[in-house]
Write an enzyme that holds these catalytic residues in place. Sequence first.
Site, short mmCIF file in Angstrom:
data_model
loop_
_atom_site.label_atom_id
_atom_site.label_comp_id
_atom_site.label_asym_id
_atom_site.label_seq_id
_atom_site.Cartn_x
_atom_site.Cartn_y
_atom_site.Cartn_z
N GLY A 102 0.81 -1.21 0.00
CA GLY A 102 0.00 0.00 0.00
C GLY A 102 0.85 1.27 0.00
N THR A 125 -3.96 -4.03 -1.30
CA THR A 125 -4.54 -3.90 0.04
C THR A 125 -6.03 -4.13 -0.06
OG1 THR A 125 -5.20 -2.37 1.79
CG2 THR A 125 -4.49 -1.37 -0.25
N ASP A 127 -8.15 -2.69 1.63
CA ASP A 127 -8.84 -1.44 1.98
C ASP A 127 -9.24 -0.61 0.75
OD1 ASP A 127 -8.36 -2.09 4.63
OD2 ASP A 127 -6.51 -0.92 4.72
O1 F6P Z 1 -4.47 -2.37 5.75
C1 F6P Z 1 -5.13 -3.56 5.82
C2 F6P Z 1 -5.74 -3.75 7.19
O2 F6P Z 1 -6.37 -5.02 7.18
C3 F6P Z 1 -6.72 -2.67 7.64
O3 F6P Z 1 -7.98 -2.83 7.08
C4 F6P Z 1 -6.71 -2.86 9.12
O4 F6P Z 1 -7.04 -1.67 9.79
C5 F6P Z 1 -5.28 -3.25 9.39
O5 F6P Z 1 -4.76 -3.75 8.17
C6 F6P Z 1 -5.12 -4.31 10.45
O6 F6P Z 1 -3.75 -4.50 10.66
P1 F6P Z 1 -3.13 -5.73 11.44
O7 F6P Z 1 -3.22 -6.93 10.56
O8 F6P Z 1 -1.73 -5.31 11.66
O9 F6P Z 1 -3.94 -5.92 12.67
#
Ligand code: F6P
Length: 319
Positions: A102, A125, A127
């Site tokens: 990302g 990503t 998102d």
């Molecule tokens: O950027 C992808 C994502 O899944 C977001 O949607 C979420 O806020 C974050 O990563 C969660 O991160 P981690 O896997 O580090 O908990």
Amino acid sequence: MKRIGILTSGGDAPGMNAAIRSVVRSGLSQGIEVFGIYDGYQGLVEDKIRQLDRGDVSDIIIQGGTVLGSARLEEFKLLEIRQKAIENLKKHEIEGLVVIGGDGSYRGALALHEMGVPCIGVPATIDNDIASTEYSIGFDTALNTVIDNVDKLRDTSSSHHRCSVIEVMGNRCGDLAIYAGITTGAELIITKETGYDEMEVLERLQHIEESKKKRHAMVIISEKITDVELLAEKISRHTNFSGRSTVLGHIQRGGSPTARDRILATQFGDRAVQLLLNDVSGQCVAVNHGEIVSIDLPEALKIPRRSRKDLFELHERLV
Ligand code: F6P
């Protein structure tokens, strides 16, 4: 250029493997050796680097996650850490790098480019929060996972006259919530971009229950807005629905990529290799009106993130 490296960075996304496969196969077909860098920038700094051949990427197009592993490395902002990374690239005679991830990963790629390492970014990503591209690898698969789960929750909500509050990921980008809301016919979509007013949510739900005689209500809400368990309790207290909350969480990050993600990843990976072989550096690939394009990273990182308020408004009109 005879040798290139590839890494995946940040939160994983279904389709990253399809992109890795594409880079490896595209490189090999043009006489280039491809090296996998394991665990993102961390692995680059720690020299977790190994040559990949055709067989190493066999069958991975159907797999979620990333066979290279991924990580977030805040310290990559530090010059001495990046110097270590460059030493490792030199050690393996790697002359160019494809970075799949990302915006955060793009910043790392830009910093390396500015230090003389040819780099190309590939957007991945769930998102869909990378402003420079209409779609990032992983978004379509995550969206389909959300749809699948919301459809299931609707069945049980309907049986029990419940309101399901479903929290989806997005990291401050409302795309997953908006696309999921419109594709499941959810009663309410709540995102950062479209605003959140608790009182209004409760009133609207009560109105839906009374005037539309609905047996269920589905509320899709982006993460990082409110405590969905508390919201569900308030729904039980202030409306005729019984409220229940579900946080979909990391379920959204897994699973075999959809056809759309596999194709996009394959196109992106191949374009990234072509750019490196044409001595292009400091760019990222993107999809714009269905076309695969490339954009300078500094420009890409400055593009303001668009919000799909148009889809939100369409949903509001039809629901
Ligand atoms: O950027 C992808 C994502 O899944 C977001 O949607 C979420 O806020 C974050 O990563 C969660 O991160 P981690 O896997 O580090 O908990």
